[in-house]
Scaffold this motif. Structure first.
Motif, mmCIF file in Angstrom:
data_model
loop_
_atom_site.group_PDB
_atom_site.id
_atom_site.type_symbol
_atom_site.label_atom_id
_atom_site.label_comp_id
_atom_site.label_asym_id
_atom_site.label_seq_id
_atom_site.Cartn_x
_atom_site.Cartn_y
_atom_site.Cartn_z
ATOM 1 N N ASP A 32 0.805 -1.216 0.000
ATOM 2 C CA ASP A 32 0.000 0.000 0.000
ATOM 3 C C ASP A 32 0.842 1.272 0.000
ATOM 4 O OD1 ASP A 32 -2.284 -1.486 -0.095
ATOM 5 O OD2 ASP A 32 -2.639 -1.469 2.070
ATOM 6 N N SER A 69 0.769 -12.121 1.574
ATOM 7 C CA SER A 69 0.343 -10.746 1.373
ATOM 8 C C SER A 69 1.492 -9.811 1.729
ATOM 9 C CB SER A 69 -0.875 -10.420 2.245
ATOM 10 O OG SER A 69 -1.171 -9.041 2.221
ATOM 11 N N GLN A 71 0.546 -6.456 2.258
ATOM 12 C CA GLN A 71 -0.202 -5.277 2.681
ATOM 13 C C GLN A 71 0.436 -4.607 3.893
ATOM 14 O OE1 GLN A 71 -4.101 -7.638 2.017
ATOM 15 N NE2 GLN A 71 -4.790 -5.535 2.243
ATOM 16 N N ARG A 192 -7.073 -11.452 -1.413
ATOM 17 C CA ARG A 192 -6.676 -10.178 -0.823
ATOM 18 C C ARG A 192 -7.886 -9.648 -0.074
ATOM 19 N NH1 ARG A 192 -3.280 -5.451 -1.436
ATOM 20 N NH2 ARG A 192 -4.485 -3.580 -0.965
ATOM 21 N N ARG A 193 -7.692 -9.320 1.199
ATOM 22 C CA ARG A 193 -8.802 -8.785 2.000
ATOM 23 C C ARG A 193 -8.551 -7.309 2.277
ATOM 24 N NH1 ARG A 193 -10.357 -7.818 7.271
ATOM 25 N NH2 ARG A 193 -8.409 -8.598 8.192
ATOM 26 N N GLU A 194 -9.545 -6.494 1.938
ATOM 27 C CA GLU A 194 -9.512 -5.066 2.230
ATOM 28 C C GLU A 194 -10.715 -4.754 3.122
ATOM 29 O OE1 GLU A 194 -9.527 -3.158 -1.551
ATOM 30 O OE2 GLU A 194 -7.442 -3.670 -1.998
ATOM 31 N N ASN A 195 -10.489 -4.684 4.430
ATOM 32 C CA ASN A 195 -11.568 -4.552 5.410
ATOM 33 C C ASN A 195 -12.541 -5.711 5.241
ATOM 34 O OD1 ASN A 195 -10.459 -2.157 6.472
ATOM 35 N ND2 ASN A 195 -11.398 -0.952 4.834
ATOM 36 N N THR A 197 -14.009 -6.510 2.377
ATOM 37 C CA THR A 197 -14.034 -6.907 0.971
ATOM 38 C C THR A 197 -13.036 -8.031 0.722
ATOM 39 O OG1 THR A 197 -14.661 -4.677 0.273
ATOM 40 C CG2 THR A 197 -13.709 -6.119 -1.397
ATOM 41 N N ARG A 208 -14.136 -9.582 -7.234
ATOM 42 C CA ARG A 208 -14.606 -9.275 -5.885
ATOM 43 C C ARG A 208 -15.773 -10.168 -5.522
ATOM 44 N NH1 ARG A 208 -17.453 -3.553 -4.028
ATOM 45 N NH2 ARG A 208 -17.922 -4.172 -1.877
ATOM 46 N N ASN A 230 -3.151 -2.461 -5.028
ATOM 47 C CA ASN A 230 -3.061 -1.986 -3.650
ATOM 48 C C ASN A 230 -4.265 -1.075 -3.418
ATOM 49 O OD1 ASN A 230 -2.377 0.404 -4.945
ATOM 50 N ND2 ASN A 230 -0.283 0.456 -4.192
ATOM 51 N N ILE A 231 -4.251 -0.257 -2.389
ATOM 52 C CA ILE A 231 -5.436 0.531 -2.062
ATOM 53 C C ILE A 231 -5.666 1.669 -3.047
ATOM 54 C CG2 ILE A 231 -5.389 -0.022 0.386
ATOM 55 C CD1 ILE A 231 -4.055 2.696 0.860
#
Length: 313
Positions: A32, A69, A71, A192-195, A197, A208, A230-231
């Motif tokens: 990120d 990961s 992240q 890949r986990r984003e919060n 998601t 997704r 990334n973000i």
């Protein structure tokens, strides 16, 4: 209809990484902060570059490792099925911790580090999913998990759901080994986990998971060799060059119907509405109905009648 996002027209720039560095890349990840990580299966090297292409560090491995990961660049987990161990490396690619599974467990087929204290292990010898606290070397829980481990590529556990990824499918289970979702995935590589998601990274696409809809493609280029995100951006290696795409540009280039399901969902969770396809048909614009035609005829008749009346007057 499957809706694909072709991103070659929205590329912002080509990142300055030498094509020789990318030519033999087996995998590529972006943290990120914009740093890039290149893994080469030829010599088991794992190299970190900044956004300008300057090498920050390199780790030479003796056996194949799977990078979970990047992240959190301060603590990057790597798992080796061959060595039956998990490594953690820091931002300078120095090893900071190693966990050996051989003395305590059977044969671990996949490991997922949930945080800096515990991880989840799929033990092929006992067909169990193990919740393990590696800080104090204790097993917290153990669940029967009798699935095929042959083409397994990744594992993720989040909010009592177990996400299993293979090269051809994504499957989601409860901790009681109840399957609640399954969908085809082509060349699935990792999660890949984003919060809240959950994303699936494949060879040339990113999808997704949306509980109400299934798997939805958010980025795709059929000509790409490797993709990641990334973000802030999407990344792809195409023709041994590294391209960066802005998330905002990709969203603007994508159609409004992008959120429709990309893949058919063979099995649905009991929490999902049964009449979902019927509701979607009602939401799709452009379908003429008898009521619409009658309304147009009626409005036309009223306009004609008003014109006649003006002529008479």
């Amino acid at each position: 209809m499957c809706l694909f996002i072709f991103c070659t027209t929205t590329a912002q720039k080509i990142l300055p990484l030498d094509t020789l560095k990318l030519k033999e890349a087996k995998d590529m990840l972006a943290d990120d902060y914009g740093n890039l990580y290149i893994y080469k299966n030829k010599d088991f090297s794992f190299t970190k570059y900044d956004s300008l292409g300057k090498q920050i560090g390199r780790l030479m491995l003796t056996v194949p490792f799977k990078i979970q990961s990047v992240q959190n660049p301060l603590n990057v987990p790597l798992f080796s099925e061959n060595a039956q161990e998990m490594k953690f490396i820091d931002q300078n690619m120095n090893e900071i911790q190693r966990i050996d599974f051989k003395q305590k467990f059977g044969f671990i087929r996949m490991a997922y580090a949930e945080d800096l204290q515990q991880m989840w292990l799929l033990d092929d010898s006992t067909k169990r999913l193990i919740q393990y606290n590696f800080r104090n070397d204790t097993t917290i829980n153990s669940y029967p998990f009798d699935i095929s481990f042959e083409d397994l590529t990744d594992l993720l556990v989040y909010e009592t759901k177990v996400y299993i990824l293979t090269q051809k499918h994504i499957r989601i289970y409860t901790l009681k080994f109840e399957k609640i979702f399954e969908a085809p995935i082509e060349n699935g590589k990792r999660f890949r986990r984003e919060n809240d998601t959950i994303l699936v990274i494949a060879n040339n696409s990113i999808a997704r998971y949306i509980p109400e809809k299934g798997m939805v493609t958010v980025f795709e280029d059929q000509n790409a060799q490797i993709v990641d995100k990334n973000i802030l951006s999407y990344f792809e290696i195409n023709g041994n060059k590294l391209y960066l795409y802005s998330l905002e540009n990709v969203k603007k280039a994508s159609p409004q119907k992008q959120a429709e399901p990309q893949l058919e969902i063979p099995q649905q969770s009991t929490e999902q509405p049964v009449e979902m396809p019927q509701e979607k048909k009602e939401e799709i614009p452009g379908n003429s109905s008898d009521n619409t035609i009658e309304q147009l005829i009626e409005e036309t008749s009223e306009i004609q009648a008003a014109g006649v009346e003006k002529l008479i007057n």
